[in-house]
Design a protein around this motif. Sequence first.
Motif, PDB file in Angstrom:
ATOM      1  N   SER A  75       1.097  -2.016   0.351  1.00 19.64           N
ATOM      2  CA  SER A  75       0.030   0.015  -0.264  1.00 19.64           C
ATOM      3  C   SER A  75       1.016   1.757  -0.498  1.00 19.64           C
TER       4      SER A  75
ATOM      5  N   PRO B 171       0.414   6.675  -0.283  1.00 19.40           N
ATOM      6  CA  PRO B 171      -0.803   5.143  -0.459  1.00 19.40           C
ATOM      7  C   PRO B 171      -0.749   4.902  -1.948  1.00 19.40           C
TER       8      PRO B 171
ATOM      9  N   HIS C  14      -2.998   3.239  -3.228  1.00 19.91           N
ATOM     10  CA  HIS C  14      -4.286   3.299  -3.985  1.00 19.91           C
ATOM     11  C   HIS C  14      -4.964   4.774  -4.118  1.00 19.91           C
ATOM     12  N   PHE C  15      -3.695   5.980  -3.131  1.00 20.15           N
ATOM     13  CA  PHE C  15      -3.904   7.150  -4.289  1.00 20.15           C
ATOM     14  C   PHE C  15      -3.589   7.404  -4.824  1.00 20.15           C
TER      15      PHE C  15
ATOM     16  N   TYR D  89      -4.302   7.587   6.287  1.00 20.37           N
ATOM     17  CA  TYR D  89      -2.466   8.239   5.604  1.00 20.37           C
ATOM     18  C   TYR D  89      -2.644   9.599   5.512  1.00 20.37           C
TER      19      TYR D  89
ATOM     20  N   ASN E 136       1.009  -0.039   7.079  1.00 17.26           N
ATOM     21  CA  ASN E 136       2.019  -0.157   7.031  1.00 17.26           C
ATOM     22  C   ASN E 136       3.127   0.047   8.009  1.00 17.26           C
TER      23      ASN E 136
ATOM     24  N   TYR F 282      -6.045  -7.204   4.321  1.00 20.61           N
ATOM     25  CA  TYR F 282      -5.611  -5.690   4.406  1.00 20.61           C
ATOM     26  C   TYR F 282      -6.067  -5.583   2.395  1.00 20.61           C
TER      27      TYR F 282
END
Lengths: 268, 227
Positions: free
Chosen positions: A94, A134, A136-137, B9, B136, B159
Motif C-alpha cells: 500500500s 499510498p 491506492h491514492f 494516510y 504499513n 488488507y
Amino acid sequence: MIKVESLEYKYEDGTKALKNVNIDLDKGNIIGIIGSNGSGKSTLFLNILGILKPSQGTIKYNNTPLKYDKKSLRNYRKEVTMVFQDPERQLFYSRVYDDIAFALRNLNMSEDEIRKKVELTLDRVKALNLMEKPTHFLSYGQKKRIAIGGAIVMDSKVILLDEPTSGLDPAMTEEVISIIKELSDEKKLVVSSHDMDFIYEVCDYVYIISKGEILGEGVPEEIFLKSKLLKDAGLDKPWLVKIHEYLGIPLVKNENELLKIKLIKESI
Amino acid sequence: MLLIDKYAYTNRLTNTNPYIKFAIVVIALAMATITTSIYINLSIQIIMSMLTTVVAGIPINKYFKFLFIPSTFLVLSILTILISISRVDIYAWRIEIFNYYVGITESALQESILLSTRVFSAMASTFFLGLTTPLNNIIRVLKKMYLSNVLIELLVLIYRFTFIFLEEAMEIHTGQELKFGYSNMKNSLRSTGLLISSLFTRLILRYRDMVVVLECKLYDGEFKIGD
C-alpha cells in the motif's frame, strides 16, 4: 539471449493458444510484438516468463533450455521480468516505497541498499515525489509509472512490457516512450501493443502475431508496408507510414524527423 | 477505497512515530482491562476520542459514524447481560409475565455500566490507532515486537484482499445499477445473487493474477516488510 523455438501452448480444453511460435530476441533491442486483442500476446509473455509451460517447443535463455523447477525459475526471473498491463494488479503493497522495494527484499538486500535503489528507480520513472504515497491514492498514469519502476528496480536483463501505453493520456504515453528509450540502452525490452504508432516509433524489430501464430516479422520500416499482412492480423498502419504512402513524404521514424524534413524543404 | 484507510494516510498524526502511538494504545487498553473504575474508563474514552478528532483531525461526524457500527453489536450484547429471567423476584426493576420475572438486577446494572465503559474506551483506543496509523506502520511495529511472520502475512493479505474485494464489488454494482438492476425488489434480489457469484469468480481471477505477479517479484513464501 532469449529464443523461443517452435513453441506451442494448449489450454486445458485443448484449444491451441499458440502455434509454432519462433522468436529471437537477438534481432533487436526493443522488440515489438503486435497483434489484435486475443491474438495470444499475453499468453506468449507468460510462456516466456515460465509461468505457463509450453505443451511443445522450448524457450532458451543464453542457449540453455528453460528448466521449470523452482530454483531455476527463480534465478531466471532475476534476469527476465515483466510489467503487466493493468498496474492495479501489479501493485501489491500500500505504500509506493514498499511496493518497489518488495522484489529487492525478496532478494535479501540490506535496507540501505534498497533505499538507494528505490530512490534511483523512482527518479528514473520521474516519480520520486510519490515515494511515501499510498498506492491506492495514485492516478492510473502514476500507478503505471510505479509498476514500471517495480520491474526496473530489479536490474534484470530483459523486461517484457504488456501494453505499456494502453489507457494512458498522450502526455503520459510520451513519458512512457522516453522511459522505454532510456531503458533500452542497458536492457533488452519486449513490448506488446496494438498501438501501431507507438510500436513504429519505439521498436527496432517487430513480430506480428495473429490467432496464436506469427504471421510476419521484420524491421518496422519494412513490415508496416505490408498492407495485406497487417489487415489479416486485424491491425492498421502507423500514421507516419500512411502519410508516406498517401502523400509521398519520405518514410521517417518519428514526428521530429518529419519536422526536420519540413524545415529542410522550407529552407530550400 | 476505504474511508478509514484514507484518513489513516492523511490525518495530522500519520507521520507521528508509530511506536509511540502503539504504546499509548497498548497502555490504554491494559488500563481499561484492569481497572474497575468507571471514571478511568470514561476518561480514557474521552482522551482517545479527543486525540482522534481534535488532534489528528478526523471529522467528528465521520468519527461517530465509524463508532456506530460496532456500537450496535455492543448494545445488543450488553442487553443480554443486563436483562435476565427468573421465577424469583430479585430485580431492581422488572415486569411480570406468567409467573416469570423479566428484569434488571442491581449487580447486572453495575456490571453492564462497567462493561460498556470498558468496551467503549477500548474501542476509542483501537479506533485511534486504526484511524491515525497507516497499516504499513502498524506492521512495522508488530514486526519489531516479533509477532510471527504468519500472522503478519495474513494481515498483509487480508488488507490487500479487502481492497480487491471492495473494488470488484463496487465495479459490478455500478454496472448493474446502470442497467436498472436495482430498480425494484425482484431485480435487486436477482442482481445481488449475480453480484455474489460473479464476485467469486472475479476474486479467483484476481488471485491468479496476484500469484503471477508475486512470482515475477521473486516472492519465496514470506512477505518481507523491512524496517
